[in-house]
Design a protein around this motif. Sequence first.
Motif, PDB file in Angstrom:
ATOM      1  N   PRO A 106      16.409   0.862  -0.762  1.00  0.00           N
ATOM      2  CA  PRO A 106      15.314   0.454   0.122  1.00  0.00           C
ATOM      3  C   PRO A 106      14.586   1.645   0.738  1.00  0.00           C
ATOM      4  O   PRO A 106      13.495   1.489   1.270  1.00  0.00           O
ATOM      5  N   TYR A 107      15.162   2.835   0.659  1.00  0.00           N
ATOM      6  CA  TYR A 107      14.535   4.015   1.244  1.00  0.00           C
ATOM      7  C   TYR A 107      14.063   5.007   0.191  1.00  0.00           C
ATOM      8  O   TYR A 107      13.800   6.159   0.501  1.00  0.00           O
ATOM      9  N   TYR A 108      13.939   4.557  -1.029  1.00  0.00           N
ATOM     10  CA  TYR A 108      13.493   5.441  -2.110  1.00  0.00           C
ATOM     11  C   TYR A 108      12.112   6.003  -1.793  1.00  0.00           C
ATOM     12  O   TYR A 108      11.215   5.278  -1.387  1.00  0.00           O
ATOM     13  N   GLN A 109      11.979   7.289  -1.935  1.00  0.00           N
ATOM     14  CA  GLN A 109      10.741   8.034  -1.712  1.00  0.00           C
ATOM     15  C   GLN A 109      10.220   7.931  -0.277  1.00  0.00           C
ATOM     16  O   GLN A 109       9.027   7.859  -0.042  1.00  0.00           O
ATOM     17  N   THR A 110      11.110   7.962   0.682  1.00  0.00           N
ATOM     18  CA  THR A 110      10.680   7.956   2.083  1.00  0.00           C
ATOM     19  C   THR A 110      10.480   9.368   2.609  1.00  0.00           C
ATOM     20  O   THR A 110      10.081   9.540   3.751  1.00  0.00           O
ATOM     21  N   LYS A 111      10.746  10.367   1.791  1.00  0.00           N
ATOM     22  CA  LYS A 111      10.677  11.766   2.228  1.00  0.00           C
ATOM     23  C   LYS A 111       9.352  12.097   2.919  1.00  0.00           C
ATOM     24  O   LYS A 111       9.328  12.736   3.953  1.00  0.00           O
ATOM     25  N   LEU A 123      18.663   9.069   8.377  1.00  0.00           N
ATOM     26  CA  LEU A 123      18.867   8.477   9.696  1.00  0.00           C
ATOM     27  C   LEU A 123      17.548   7.957  10.263  1.00  0.00           C
ATOM     28  O   LEU A 123      17.493   6.871  10.838  1.00  0.00           O
ATOM     29  N   GLN A 124      16.475   8.707  10.073  1.00  0.00           N
ATOM     30  CA  GLN A 124      15.150   8.261  10.511  1.00  0.00           C
ATOM     31  C   GLN A 124      14.741   6.974   9.790  1.00  0.00           C
ATOM     32  O   GLN A 124      14.200   6.062  10.406  1.00  0.00           O
ATOM     33  N   ALA A 125      15.013   6.892   8.488  1.00  0.00           N
ATOM     34  CA  ALA A 125      14.679   5.685   7.719  1.00  0.00           C
ATOM     35  C   ALA A 125      15.453   4.480   8.238  1.00  0.00           C
ATOM     36  O   ALA A 125      14.899   3.384   8.370  1.00  0.00           O
ATOM     37  N   LEU A 126      16.727   4.671   8.546  1.00  0.00           N
ATOM     38  CA  LEU A 126      17.539   3.570   9.087  1.00  0.00           C
ATOM     39  C   LEU A 126      16.968   3.058  10.400  1.00  0.00           C
ATOM     40  O   LEU A 126      16.915   1.856  10.639  1.00  0.00           O
ATOM     41  N   ILE A 127      16.536   3.970  11.240  1.00  0.00           N
ATOM     42  CA  ILE A 127      16.022   3.609  12.560  1.00  0.00           C
ATOM     43  C   ILE A 127      14.660   2.920  12.473  1.00  0.00           C
ATOM     44  O   ILE A 127      14.388   1.965  13.194  1.00  0.00           O
ATOM     45  N   ARG A 128      13.823   3.374  11.569  1.00  0.00           N
ATOM     46  CA  ARG A 128      12.435   2.908  11.525  1.00  0.00           C
ATOM     47  C   ARG A 128      12.184   1.679  10.659  1.00  0.00           C
ATOM     48  O   ARG A 128      11.095   1.115  10.722  1.00  0.00           O
ATOM     49  N   HIS A 129      13.148   1.270   9.868  1.00  0.00           N
ATOM     50  CA  HIS A 129      12.959   0.086   9.022  1.00  0.00           C
ATOM     51  C   HIS A 129      13.727  -1.107   9.583  1.00  0.00           C
ATOM     52  O   HIS A 129      14.527  -0.972  10.505  1.00  0.00           O
ATOM     53  N   ASP A 130      13.513  -2.255   8.977  1.00  0.00           N
ATOM     54  CA  ASP A 130      14.115  -3.488   9.490  1.00  0.00           C
ATOM     55  C   ASP A 130      15.583  -3.660   9.079  1.00  0.00           C
ATOM     56  O   ASP A 130      16.124  -2.885   8.292  1.00  0.00           O
ATOM     57  N   GLN A 131      16.177  -4.717   9.622  1.00  0.00           N
ATOM     58  CA  GLN A 131      17.593  -5.017   9.409  1.00  0.00           C
ATOM     59  C   GLN A 131      17.916  -5.259   7.935  1.00  0.00           C
ATOM     60  O   GLN A 131      18.963  -4.842   7.455  1.00  0.00           O
ATOM     61  N   ARG A 132      17.033  -5.889   7.213  1.00  0.00           N
ATOM     62  CA  ARG A 132      17.255  -6.162   5.784  1.00  0.00           C
ATOM     63  C   ARG A 132      17.386  -4.858   5.003  1.00  0.00           C
ATOM     64  O   ARG A 132      18.281  -4.703   4.181  1.00  0.00           O
ATOM     65  N   HIS A 133      16.499  -3.909   5.274  1.00  0.00           N
ATOM     66  CA  HIS A 133      16.574  -2.602   4.618  1.00  0.00           C
ATOM     67  C   HIS A 133      17.892  -1.903   4.963  1.00  0.00           C
ATOM     68  O   HIS A 133      18.528  -1.292   4.102  1.00  0.00           O
ATOM     69  N   GLN A 135      20.767  -3.268   5.799  1.00  0.00           N
ATOM     70  CA  GLN A 135      21.890  -3.900   5.110  1.00  0.00           C
ATOM     71  C   GLN A 135      21.926  -3.526   3.632  1.00  0.00           C
ATOM     72  O   GLN A 135      23.000  -3.260   3.083  1.00  0.00           O
ATOM     73  N   LEU A 136      20.760  -3.494   2.996  1.00  0.00           N
ATOM     74  CA  LEU A 136      20.702  -3.088   1.592  1.00  0.00           C
ATOM     75  C   LEU A 136      21.148  -1.632   1.422  1.00  0.00           C
ATOM     76  O   LEU A 136      21.870  -1.306   0.474  1.00  0.00           O
ATOM     77  N   ALA A 137      20.733  -0.775   2.328  1.00  0.00           N
ATOM     78  CA  ALA A 137      21.130   0.635   2.258  1.00  0.00           C
ATOM     79  C   ALA A 137      22.633   0.783   2.474  1.00  0.00           C
ATOM     80  O   ALA A 137      23.285   1.589   1.794  1.00  0.00           O
ATOM     81  N   GLN A 138      23.192   0.003   3.378  1.00  0.00           N
ATOM     82  CA  GLN A 138      24.634   0.073   3.619  1.00  0.00           C
ATOM     83  C   GLN A 138      25.407  -0.369   2.386  1.00  0.00           C
ATOM     84  O   GLN A 138      26.382   0.270   1.993  1.00  0.00           O
TER      85      GLN A 138
END
Length: 171
Positions: A106-111, A123-133, A135-138
């Motif tokens: 879910p965080y592919y190419q967020t650089k 860590l920034q991606a986890l904080i700035r995206h929604d709960q669904r993202h 959970q998928l990342a986890q």
Amino acid sequence: MKSNESKSSLEQERSRHSLTKIEEIQTKYRYCAKEYAEYVERLPANILMNGLGQALAQLLAASKRSSKNSPQDSSTEQEKLNKESPYYLLYRHLEEWLCEKNEYSPYYQTKEEYEDDKEIELLQALIRHDQRHYQLAQIEALQWLEWHKKLAITYLKAMDPEESTERDSHE
């Protein structure tokens, strides 16, 4: 049938990426190979108990603590991440998989989104995206760590940081 092929392919990509990172530890960071492997072993349980965000924050905090033991111990250095620590290396390896190498993440190419702090983009991606993202990342982190844990135990756990490999002596 197509989904089995892509699942198999994704599993192969996970294992390939993980093996590349294990080989990196063996060649460039052998001084911390055993400690790295031990933390890889504990990280999945840490993620399950505390969540991916907390586990990543703990890796970064441990990286800062490990820099306090470095020879250039000054007050400004204490707050910086120790990029040579096994904790930071593990954080970066997981970050690379979730933000750069795995197109299904879910965080592919967020650089590019996190120009303000490249050191902690996951860590920034986890904080700035929604709960669904989140959970998928986890889930993806745990699946990648399945491979990484097996390979770390196999190749790094018993590695002697002082012992040079046969390959090293021939180069």
